[in-house]
Design an enzyme around this catalytic site. Structure first.
Site, short mmCIF file in Angstrom:
data_model
loop_
_atom_site.label_atom_id
_atom_site.label_comp_id
_atom_site.label_asym_id
_atom_site.label_seq_id
_atom_site.Cartn_x
_atom_site.Cartn_y
_atom_site.Cartn_z
N GLY A 1 1.07 2.09 1.28
CA GLY A 1 1.48 3.48 1.23
C GLY A 1 2.61 3.76 0.26
N MET B 1 -3.43 1.25 3.90
CA MET B 1 -4.45 0.53 4.68
C MET B 1 -3.83 -0.32 5.78
SD MET B 1 -7.51 1.33 4.03
CE MET B 1 -8.35 0.03 4.92
N VAL C 1 -5.21 6.30 -0.99
CA VAL C 1 -4.89 5.16 -0.13
C VAL C 1 -4.56 3.94 -0.99
CG1 VAL C 1 -5.79 3.64 1.67
CG2 VAL C 1 -6.50 6.02 1.61
N CYS C 2 -3.47 3.27 -0.64
CA CYS C 2 -3.12 2.00 -1.28
C CYS C 2 -2.90 0.98 -0.16
CB CYS C 2 -1.88 2.14 -2.17
SG CYS C 2 -0.39 2.55 -1.28
N LYS C 3 -2.31 -0.15 -0.47
CA LYS C 3 -2.16 -1.20 0.53
C LYS C 3 -1.11 -0.85 1.59
CE LYS C 3 -1.78 -6.15 1.07
NZ LYS C 3 -1.74 -7.44 0.40
#
Length: 140
Positions: A102, A127, A98-100
């Protein structure tokens, strides 16, 4: 405005053709890479609940502390190579990166796959999509 556009196209067909070719190639690349090894928020929830998937949050620690998926592990992308050994215990479990937004999770997912993590996937939209779907976040 439209007249100027048509005039530009007529005067520079090679430039416009090259632009269209690059645009089509970029869209094809983004579509292919977004679809490969990516899960939606709903699919991620099912993986977490049914298959005990591990959520790996690769954002910086201040972003992680501002809100993350419950039970997520935080290993910033900048230190993923040096901290990969922390994930050895869960190598056979599904891992959701998961990143900010995608976008940067794909690179981390590829590193994990190269290191032998066969079930590594990424969260589509990161996220931001998780929160937009109204799913819970934990703040520490």
């Amino acid at each position: 405005m439209i007249d100027q556009l048509f005039e530009f196209v007529m005067n520079h067909p090679l430039l416009v053709g090259a632009f269209l070719l690059v645009l089509v190639a970029w869209i094809a690349y983004e579509t292919r890479s977004a679809a490969s090894n990516a899960v939606t928020s709903t699919q991620a929830t099912q993986l977490i609940n049914r298959e005990d998937a591990v959520v790996l949050d690769i954002r910086e620690s201040k972003d992680f502390k501002a809100g993350h998926i419950a039970g997520a592990r935080n290993i910033p992308q900048s230190s993923l190579d040096s901290r990969m050994s922390e994930l050895e215990k869960v190598k056979n479990q599904p891992i959701i990166v998961v990143c900010k937004h995608g976008q940067s999770s794909g690179a981390a997912q590829a590193k994990l796959a190269k290191a032998g993590f066969e079930h590594a996937t990424k969260l589509k939209g990161g996220m931001m999509q998780w929160q937009a779907d109204g799913l819970p976040v934990v703040k520490k």
